[in-house]
Motif scaffolding. Structure first.
Motif, PDB file in Angstrom:
ATOM      1  N   ASP A   1     -13.063  19.301  -4.734  1.00  0.00           N
ATOM      2  CA  ASP A   1     -12.914  19.238  -3.505  1.00  0.00           C
ATOM      3  C   ASP A   1     -12.703  17.426  -3.676  1.00  0.00           C
ATOM      4  O   ASP A   1     -12.726  17.044  -4.578  1.00  0.00           O
ATOM      5  CB  ASP A   1     -14.644  18.460  -3.677  1.00  0.00           C
ATOM      6  N   VAL A   2     -11.610  17.655  -2.567  1.00  0.00           N
ATOM      7  CA  VAL A   2     -11.205  16.277  -2.231  1.00  0.00           C
ATOM      8  C   VAL A   2     -11.742  15.587  -1.029  1.00  0.00           C
ATOM      9  O   VAL A   2     -11.727  16.430   0.082  1.00  0.00           O
ATOM     10  CB  VAL A   2     -10.082  16.362  -2.574  1.00  0.00           C
ATOM     11  N   HIS A   3     -12.499  14.139  -0.740  1.00  0.00           N
ATOM     12  CA  HIS A   3     -12.646  13.512   0.245  1.00  0.00           C
ATOM     13  C   HIS A   3     -12.332  12.217   0.142  1.00  0.00           C
ATOM     14  O   HIS A   3     -11.944  11.690  -0.287  1.00  0.00           O
ATOM     15  CB  HIS A   3     -14.609  13.700   0.065  1.00  0.00           C
ATOM     16  N   PHE A   4     -11.790  12.339   1.514  1.00  0.00           N
ATOM     17  CA  PHE A   4     -10.352  11.238   2.467  1.00  0.00           C
ATOM     18  C   PHE A   4     -11.878  10.549   2.969  1.00  0.00           C
ATOM     19  O   PHE A   4     -12.521  10.665   3.627  1.00  0.00           O
ATOM     20  CB  PHE A   4      -9.800  11.422   2.993  1.00  0.00           C
ATOM     21  N   LEU A   5     -12.166   8.610   2.885  1.00  0.00           N
ATOM     22  CA  LEU A   5     -13.041   8.390   2.770  1.00  0.00           C
ATOM     23  C   LEU A   5     -11.974   7.278   3.342  1.00  0.00           C
ATOM     24  O   LEU A   5     -11.269   6.467   3.270  1.00  0.00           O
ATOM     25  CB  LEU A   5     -13.803   8.375   1.753  1.00  0.00           C
ATOM     26  N   PRO A   6     -12.783   6.045   4.144  1.00  0.00           N
ATOM     27  CA  PRO A   6     -11.590   4.819   5.082  1.00  0.00           C
ATOM     28  C   PRO A   6     -12.114   3.426   3.862  1.00  0.00           C
ATOM     29  O   PRO A   6     -10.962   2.792   3.285  1.00  0.00           O
ATOM     30  CB  PRO A   6     -12.727   4.259   5.772  1.00  0.00           C
ATOM     31  N   ALA A   7     -13.320   3.593   2.763  1.00  0.00           N
ATOM     32  CA  ALA A   7     -13.221   3.013   1.585  1.00  0.00           C
ATOM     33  C   ALA A   7     -14.163   3.783   0.682  1.00  0.00           C
ATOM     34  O   ALA A   7     -14.800   4.523   1.756  1.00  0.00           O
ATOM     35  CB  ALA A   7     -14.050   1.663   2.544  1.00  0.00           C
ATOM     36  N   LEU A   8     -14.494   2.798  -0.529  1.00  0.00           N
ATOM     37  CA  LEU A   8     -15.796   3.829  -1.357  1.00  0.00           C
ATOM     38  C   LEU A   8     -16.358   2.801  -1.066  1.00  0.00           C
ATOM     39  O   LEU A   8     -16.570   1.808  -0.182  1.00  0.00           O
ATOM     40  CB  LEU A   8     -14.935   3.246  -2.975  1.00  0.00           C
ATOM     41  N   PRO A   9     -17.995   2.772  -1.321  1.00  0.00           N
ATOM     42  CA  PRO A   9     -19.135   2.153  -1.235  1.00  0.00           C
ATOM     43  C   PRO A   9     -18.979   1.114  -2.760  1.00  0.00           C
ATOM     44  O   PRO A   9     -19.623   2.647  -3.582  1.00  0.00           O
ATOM     45  CB  PRO A   9     -20.263   3.039  -1.077  1.00  0.00           C
ATOM     46  N   ARG A  10     -19.124   0.579  -2.472  1.00  0.00           N
ATOM     47  CA  ARG A  10     -19.343  -0.254  -4.027  1.00  0.00           C
ATOM     48  C   ARG A  10     -20.493  -1.600  -3.687  1.00  0.00           C
ATOM     49  O   ARG A  10     -20.589  -2.063  -2.465  1.00  0.00           O
ATOM     50  CB  ARG A  10     -18.055  -0.564  -4.099  1.00  0.00           C
ATOM     51  N   ASN A  11     -21.318  -2.010  -4.721  1.00  0.00           N
ATOM     52  CA  ASN A  11     -22.307  -2.775  -5.211  1.00  0.00           C
ATOM     53  C   ASN A  11     -20.755  -4.090  -5.254  1.00  0.00           C
ATOM     54  O   ASN A  11     -19.674  -3.943  -5.213  1.00  0.00           O
ATOM     55  CB  ASN A  11     -22.671  -2.263  -5.865  1.00  0.00           C
ATOM     56  N   PRO A  12     -21.792  -5.502  -5.120  1.00  0.00           N
ATOM     57  CA  PRO A  12     -21.532  -6.614  -5.517  1.00  0.00           C
ATOM     58  C   PRO A  12     -20.215  -6.479  -6.563  1.00  0.00           C
ATOM     59  O   PRO A  12     -19.274  -7.201  -6.597  1.00  0.00           O
ATOM     60  CB  PRO A  12     -22.128  -7.389  -4.942  1.00  0.00           C
ATOM     61  N   THR A  13     -20.655  -6.201  -7.798  1.00  0.00           N
ATOM     62  CA  THR A  13     -20.133  -6.184  -8.795  1.00  0.00           C
ATOM     63  C   THR A  13     -19.037  -5.144  -8.902  1.00  0.00           C
ATOM     64  O   THR A  13     -17.889  -4.960  -9.954  1.00  0.00           O
ATOM     65  CB  THR A  13     -21.172  -5.689 -10.292  1.00  0.00           C
ATOM     66  N   GLY A  14     -18.740  -4.495  -7.639  1.00  0.00           N
ATOM     67  CA  GLY A  14     -17.396  -3.424  -7.931  1.00  0.00           C
ATOM     68  C   GLY A  14     -17.831  -1.840  -8.035  1.00  0.00           C
ATOM     69  O   GLY A  14     -16.529  -1.426  -7.563  1.00  0.00           O
ATOM     70  N   LYS A  15     -18.707  -1.625  -8.298  1.00  0.00           N
ATOM     71  CA  LYS A  15     -19.320  -0.498  -9.093  1.00  0.00           C
ATOM     72  C   LYS A  15     -19.553   0.848  -7.699  1.00  0.00           C
ATOM     73  O   LYS A  15     -19.940   0.578  -7.081  1.00  0.00           O
ATOM     74  CB  LYS A  15     -20.822  -0.122 -10.223  1.00  0.00           C
ATOM     75  N   VAL A  16     -18.944   1.983  -7.661  1.00  0.00           N
ATOM     76  CA  VAL A  16     -19.304   2.666  -6.562  1.00  0.00           C
ATOM     77  C   VAL A  16     -20.288   3.202  -6.660  1.00  0.00           C
ATOM     78  O   VAL A  16     -21.221   3.665  -7.803  1.00  0.00           O
ATOM     79  CB  VAL A  16     -18.336   4.013  -6.610  1.00  0.00           C
ATOM     80  N   VAL A  17     -21.594   2.732  -5.468  1.00  0.00           N
ATOM     81  CA  VAL A  17     -22.292   3.575  -5.474  1.00  0.00           C
ATOM     82  C   VAL A  17     -22.810   5.003  -4.751  1.00  0.00           C
ATOM     83  O   VAL A  17     -22.219   5.102  -3.923  1.00  0.00           O
ATOM     84  CB  VAL A  17     -23.120   2.815  -3.956  1.00  0.00           C
TER      85      VAL A  17
END
Length: 546
Positions: A520-536
């Motif tokens: 599966d490949v999903h193209f997104l405008p940005a990854l949802p990241r928390n303030p420490t940079g981890k992907v949510v």
């Protein structure tokens, strides 16, 4: 006849050697400066002996040793160490008048700024328990944390109260920052008595919340440093110096930001605290203030690299001797790019909320092996073990275990992490190479079994981000009826780039084994990241119900 114990004697020799090496690094970095300003040095040591090596003792020691040196600079003001000591006495007395004392839990919800430092020092002087809340938590997560931890008071930036008005109805609140400059913290400092705060019967504690990217965050009880040995451990690899200008862009509520604050305290460094991260503003501040050390998370460094070349050329960053990152892995191609553009200043620290640090990669390590997590620093033990707790051969993947003086004291819900032979499991799997460098291949719970093969997302993410069209990527396992599990890739393209899912997978075939290819490949405008940079993870399509 005297009986000898070779093993005991060997341990004693190793302990003496470690102490000597710790002393060497503390003197080399300027944390200890024998023979200089003896009366101030004795006074500083006395503060550490009486208050202990807490944030309260550390800042009181700096107020004695370097009273007129700048303690911090934020977006609005700066304070010297003497001014910080005096203001936190007043703040502590004002908070004590409101019922805060030893072991009183107080929640703190702030971005990086001087008010956060003042609050933490004042609470430590009172012996209170400081609960550092992640500013990226949702209102529901904050409500769950407040219900579990039962703080007596909340110190918060106004923006978070505006985002979650219900907070003010759950517990007493004092604001620490407001866009119009009118916050309660200044009033508390003015109101509080100037008298020195008596040393509490019980030292304060700090609780750091886990990231909560997949579930309700847990509180991790952080220990106080056991003297200066922990600072010596980091300084044995990262060449910071006393009086450095340290720009901390990673949130202080995170273990990495907290460690930077504590290390800066030991070095009586000038902390430069931007409240929000902006890549060009970061370069401007480095150039204007001649910042010598930048503390960040990988996504911030990637945003610096993504600035147009003409923008980066405007700013002189030659003052930087250290750029240290932690919190998540940095893509291999970005590591190489950073070394090429900024020089051999990059240090990668691998650790966790629970383990503090496990290993550090130097610029030389990263130049030779951009995906390495480095080697354990002084006083840290590292092992890769199998499921039965036995060391695995070099090059074999196993469970990463670490031992140091700053392992967490357990979660506030009474649970902990598995420990074998004094070494705590980090929850990651990795391998050691022939030179003793660690490579982390992924979280144990991120490993998937696809077609009978154990595979991890990190190599897949590195292969995707190496494609010139890709700006960012994350890979996670999802259920698969035929193979048990499969990888789903979440991809952000560079501005103006075009790339389809089928072409992306086809170009990965020469880089990855068949069973690692994302289906599966999903193209997104940005990854949802928390303030420490981890992907949510919970905010990604297809994973919200996982």
């Amino acid at each position: 006849m005297t009986e000898t114990h070779p093993t005991k004697d060997l341990v004693q020799v190793e302990t003496r050697q470690t102490l000597l090496r710790q002393g060497y690094h503390l003197v080399r970095s300027g944390v200890l400066a024998p023979g200089l300003r003896v009366h101030r040095d004795v006074g500083a040591v006395w503060q550490l002996l009486t208050w202990g090596p807490s944030i309260a003792g550390g800042y009181r020691a700096s107020a004695v040793r370097v009273p007129h040196q700048t303690a911090f600079v934020d977006d609005r003001r700066s304070l010297t160490f003497r001014e910080l000591d005096a203001r936190t006495d007043r703040l502590a007395n004002a908070l004590r008048d409101r019922g805060v004392g030893p072991r009183t839990p107080v929640a703190v919800l702030c971005r990086n700024h001087g008010g956060l430092v003042e609050a933490m020092v004042a609470l430590a002087k009172l012996g209170a328990t400081t609960l550092l809340l992640n500013s990226g938590l949702s209102p529901a997560q904050v409500a769950a944390v407040v219900a579990e931890q039962q703080p007596a008071l909340l110190l918060a930036d106004q923006e978070f109260l505006d985002r979650d008005p219900g907070l003010t109805g759950r517990l007493p609140v004092h604001t620490t920052w407001a866009d119009d400059g009118d916050c309660d913290l200044a009033g508390l400092v003015t109101e509080g008595a100037a008298a020195p705060v008596p040393i509490p019967d019980h030292p304060g504690r700090t609780v750091v919340m886990t990231s909560g990217t997949t579930s309700t965050p847990k509180g991790a009880r952080r220990p106080h440093p056991h003297g200066l040995s922990e600072a010596a451990s980091l300084l044995s690899v990262i060449p910071l110096r006393a009086g450095d200008r340290m720009m901390i862009t990673t949130p202080i509520f995170h273990t990495w930001g907290l460690a930077a604050l504590q290390l800066g305290m030991a070095l009586h460094a000038e902390l430069v605290l931007p409240r929000r991260f902006d890549p060009e503003e970061t370069l401007r501040t480095i150039a204007e203030r001649r910042v010598t050390a930048l503390v960040a998370v990988p996504v911030m460094l990637q945003r610096l690299l993504d600035l147009p070349a003409e923008v980066k050329a405007r700013y002189d960053t030659s003052s930087l001797r250290v750029v240290a990152y932690s919190g998540s892995a940095m893509p291999a191609d970005r590591v190489t790019q950073f070394l090429d553009e900024f020089g051999p200043v990059l240090y990668g620290l691998y650790g966790s909320t629970e383990a503090s640090w496990a290993s550090i990669a130097t610029p030389a390590d990263l130049a030779a092996a951009p995906t390495t997590a480095g080697r354990p620093p002084l006083g840290t033990r590292l092992a890769v073990l199998d499921d039965d707790g036995r060391p695995v051969p070099r090059g074999t993947v196993g469970q990463v275990h670490v031992g140091n003086g700053m392992l967490f004291e357990g979660y506030t819900n009474g649970t902990g992490k598995p420990v074998r032979g004094g070494l705590m499991a980090t929850g990651d799997r990795g391998r050691l190479d022939a030179d003793g460098r660690l490579y982390v291949v992924g979280r144990t719970d991120d490993m998937i079994v696809s077609g009978g093969e154990n595979v991890f997302p990190r190599p897949v993410e590195d292969a995707i981000t190496a494609l010139p069209e890709v700006a960012d990527a994350a890979v996670f396992g999802v259920p698969d009826e035929a193979f048990g599990q499969r990888f789903a890739a979440y991809v952000v393209l560079r501005d103006g780039a075009t790339l389809g899912a089928a072409e992306l997978v086809e170009r990965l075939r020469d880089r990855l084994p068949r069973f690692s290819l994302p289906r599966d490949v999903h193209f997104l405008p940005a990854l949802p990241r928390n303030p420490t940079g981890k992907v949510v993870r919970r905010d990604l399509p297809g994973l919200r119900e996982s």
